[in-house]
Structures are given as C-alpha cells and as structure tokens.
Design an enzyme around this catalytic site. Structure first.
Site, PDB file in Angstrom:
ATOM      1  N   PRO A 169       8.696   0.172  -6.382  1.00 10.60           N
ATOM      2  CG  PRO A 169       6.813   1.447  -5.965  1.00 10.60           C
ATOM      3  CD  PRO A 169       7.238   0.080  -6.416  1.00 10.60           C
ATOM      4  CG  ASN A 170      10.472   5.156  -3.846  1.00  9.11           C
ATOM      5  OD1 ASN A 170      11.018   6.006  -4.544  1.00  9.11           O
ATOM      6  ND2 ASN A 170       9.188   5.206  -3.532  1.00  9.11           N
ATOM      7  NE  ARG A 199      18.439   9.698  -0.842  1.00 10.94           N
ATOM      8  CZ  ARG A 199      17.778   9.935  -1.982  1.00 10.94           C
ATOM      9  NH1 ARG A 199      16.476   9.796  -2.009  1.00 10.94           N
ATOM     10  NH2 ARG A 199      18.418  10.313  -3.062  1.00 10.94           N
ATOM     11  CE1 TYR A 219      11.676  -0.219   4.035  1.00  5.35           C
ATOM     12  CE2 TYR A 219      12.333   2.089   3.850  1.00  5.35           C
ATOM     13  CZ  TYR A 219      11.342   1.118   3.896  1.00  5.35           C
ATOM     14  OH  TYR A 219      10.035   1.477   3.809  1.00  5.35           O
ATOM     15  CG  ASN A 223       9.925  -5.521  -1.272  1.00  8.30           C
ATOM     16  OD1 ASN A 223       8.850  -4.941  -1.130  1.00  8.30           O
ATOM     17  ND2 ASN A 223      10.991  -5.220  -0.567  1.00  8.30           N
ATOM     18  CB  ALA A 232       4.451   2.160  -1.831  1.00  5.04           C
ATOM     19  CD  GLU A 277       3.147  -9.654   0.665  1.00  2.00           C
ATOM     20  OE1 GLU A 277       2.182 -10.470   0.612  1.00  2.00           O
ATOM     21  OE2 GLU A 277       3.085  -8.543   1.206  1.00  2.00           O
ATOM     22  CG  HIS A 288       7.114  -6.627   2.741  1.00  3.42           C
ATOM     23  ND1 HIS A 288       6.890  -5.708   1.747  1.00  3.42           N
ATOM     24  CD2 HIS A 288       6.057  -7.477   2.734  1.00  3.42           C
ATOM     25  CE1 HIS A 288       5.725  -5.971   1.175  1.00  3.42           C
ATOM     26  NE2 HIS A 288       5.200  -7.045   1.748  1.00  3.42           N
ATOM     27  NE  ARG A 333       7.975   0.835   8.237  1.00  8.76           N
ATOM     28  CZ  ARG A 333       8.391   1.131   7.011  1.00  8.76           C
ATOM     29  NH1 ARG A 333       8.610   0.153   6.127  1.00  8.76           N
ATOM     30  NH2 ARG A 333       8.598   2.382   6.653  1.00  8.76           N
TER      31      ARG A 333
HETATM   32  O1  CA2 Z   1       9.789  -3.282   3.914  1.00 14.67           O
HETATM   33  C1  CA2 Z   1       9.667  -3.363   2.688  1.00 14.67           C
HETATM   34  O2  CA2 Z   1      10.374  -4.077   1.980  1.00 14.67           O
HETATM   35  C2  CA2 Z   1       8.624  -2.490   1.982  1.00 14.67           C
HETATM   36  O3  CA2 Z   1       8.074  -3.229   0.911  1.00 14.67           O
HETATM   37  C3  CA2 Z   1       9.363  -1.285   1.472  1.00 14.67           C
HETATM   38  C4  CA2 Z   1       8.457  -0.238   0.847  1.00 14.67           C
HETATM   39  C5  CA2 Z   1       7.303   0.097   1.775  1.00 14.67           C
HETATM   40  O4  CA2 Z   1       6.409   0.981   1.123  1.00 14.67           O
HETATM   41  C6  CA2 Z   1       6.552  -1.134   2.230  1.00 14.67           C
HETATM   42  O5  CA2 Z   1       5.532  -0.758   3.121  1.00 14.67           O
HETATM   43  C7  CA2 Z   1       7.486  -2.107   2.907  1.00 14.67           C
HETATM   44  C8  CA2 Z   1       9.231   1.037   0.573  1.00 14.67           C
HETATM   45  C9  CA2 Z   1      10.379   0.838  -0.359  1.00 14.67           C
HETATM   46  C10 CA2 Z   1      11.188   2.088  -0.337  1.00 14.67           C
HETATM   47  O6  CA2 Z   1      12.522   1.682  -0.198  1.00 14.67           O
HETATM   48  C11 CA2 Z   1      13.418   2.599   0.249  1.00 14.67           C
HETATM   49  C12 CA2 Z   1      14.637   2.098   0.572  1.00 14.67           C
HETATM   50  C13 CA2 Z   1      15.593   2.929   1.053  1.00 14.67           C
HETATM   51  C14 CA2 Z   1      15.336   4.286   1.191  1.00 14.67           C
HETATM   52  C15 CA2 Z   1      14.102   4.790   0.854  1.00 14.67           C
HETATM   53  C16 CA2 Z   1      13.128   3.932   0.361  1.00 14.67           C
END
Ligand code: CA2
Length: 150
Positions: A12-13, A20, A25, A76, A79, A100, A102, A109
């Site tokens: 997700p996201n 964003r 990221y 990946n 969340a 896995e 990230h 974090r």
């Molecule tokens: O660091 C990563 O790749 C994560 O898997 C990204 C997840 C986060 O919940 C994990 O703890 C670590 C969040 C993905 C959301 O991605 C976004 C990317 C750009 C802007 C907003 C959200």
C-alpha cells in the site's frame, strides 16, 4: 536457468513514490523502480513481474500465484510488513526464495517499523537504499538462482 519470472510485489501507498515524502522515500517513482529492477534482472537473463496493490488480499493472491508461476519473490509489503500474518503465511506457503526490501531504513525510524512479519519467511532483508534496495535484491537472488551475468 529457470524461465519463470521473479515476482516483485509492492504494498500500500507505494504508488505514491516520488510524489510525496521525498525526504524519506526519495524522488524516484514506482515506474523508475520497475525500470531499474527490470534492467538489473536483464543483466542476469532474468525476467520480473512487477506489481503494486493497496489491498492485502490481492497481495496474498499474487503470492499464492507465485508458488506456481514465479522462481522467487521480492516483496516490499509497505505498512503490511508490520501487521500482516496473512502475508507471512502466504510467503511461507509459496515455498520459493523471498527477499524482503524497503526503501527506507526501517531500523532508524519509529519503533513499530522495527518489527517485520515478512522477515521470518525471507532469505534476506535489504533496506535503506531507496530504489537501489530492489536492484540489490535481484543481485542476491541472481546468485542464489545461479543466473549468469550477460
Ligand atoms: O521503506 C519502505 O519501503 C517501507 O516499506 C515503506 C512503507 C512503510 O510503511 C514501511 O514501514 C517502510 C510506506 C510506503 C508508503 O510509500 C509512500 C511513498 C511515497 C509517499 C508516501 C508514501
């Protein structure tokens, strides 16, 4: 060498990547990640199937599909990494090597990001290198799958 692709699954996201929160990221988009991952796989004569979903059940379905159709997984789970026993169980049942990944370093974090359900079912974890994390996962799998660099 296996002709099956490596499934590269995103949770997700991650569709928001590059649009964003670039301070966490980075500026690369998910399309950039797909292209860079594909290019790295091609160096080893490997194919990838790159997907993203905001839905836990859809990701579980893709992992089940990977059991028959993929030679390995790169995940990946976003969340869901920190919450999903369903994705853990699916990866265990898939019975193919899983890496896995990230983008961010989940260990520097918030505390809740330090625990991953997916790690218990993975041959390795790569985090903190932005989109490069995906390329490093392909490299690690290429060696494991005995793919030859071209
Ligand atoms: O660091 C990563 O790749 C994560 O898997 C990204 C997840 C986060 O919940 C994990 O703890 C670590 C969040 C993905 C959301 O991605 C976004 C990317 C750009 C802007 C907003 C959200």
């Amino acid at each position: 060498m296996s002709k099956k692709p490596i499934y590269v699954l995103n949770g997700p996201n991650l569709n928001l990547l590059g649009k964003r929160e670039p301070e966490i990221y980075g500026h690369a988009t998910l399309d950039d990640a797909r292209e860079r991952t594909q290019a790295r796989a091609k160096l080893y004569g490997l194919e990838i199937e790159f997907r993203q979903s905001n839905t836990e059940g859809e990701i579980v379905g893709w992992i089940q599909e990977a059991h028959a159709k993929a030679c390995a997984l790169v995940i990946n789970a976003g969340a869901y990494t920190h919450t999903s026993v369903a994705i853990l169980d699916a990866v265990l049942a898939a019975d193919i090597p899983c890496v896995e990944v990230h983008l961010s370093n989940i260990f520097c974090r918030e505390e809740f990001r330090r625990h991953s359900y997916i790690s218990a079912a993975s041959v390795g974890v790569i985090c903190g290198f932005g989109v490069k994390s995906y390329e490093l996962a392909i490299e690690a799998l290429a060696e494991r799958l005995n793919a030859v660099e071209k």
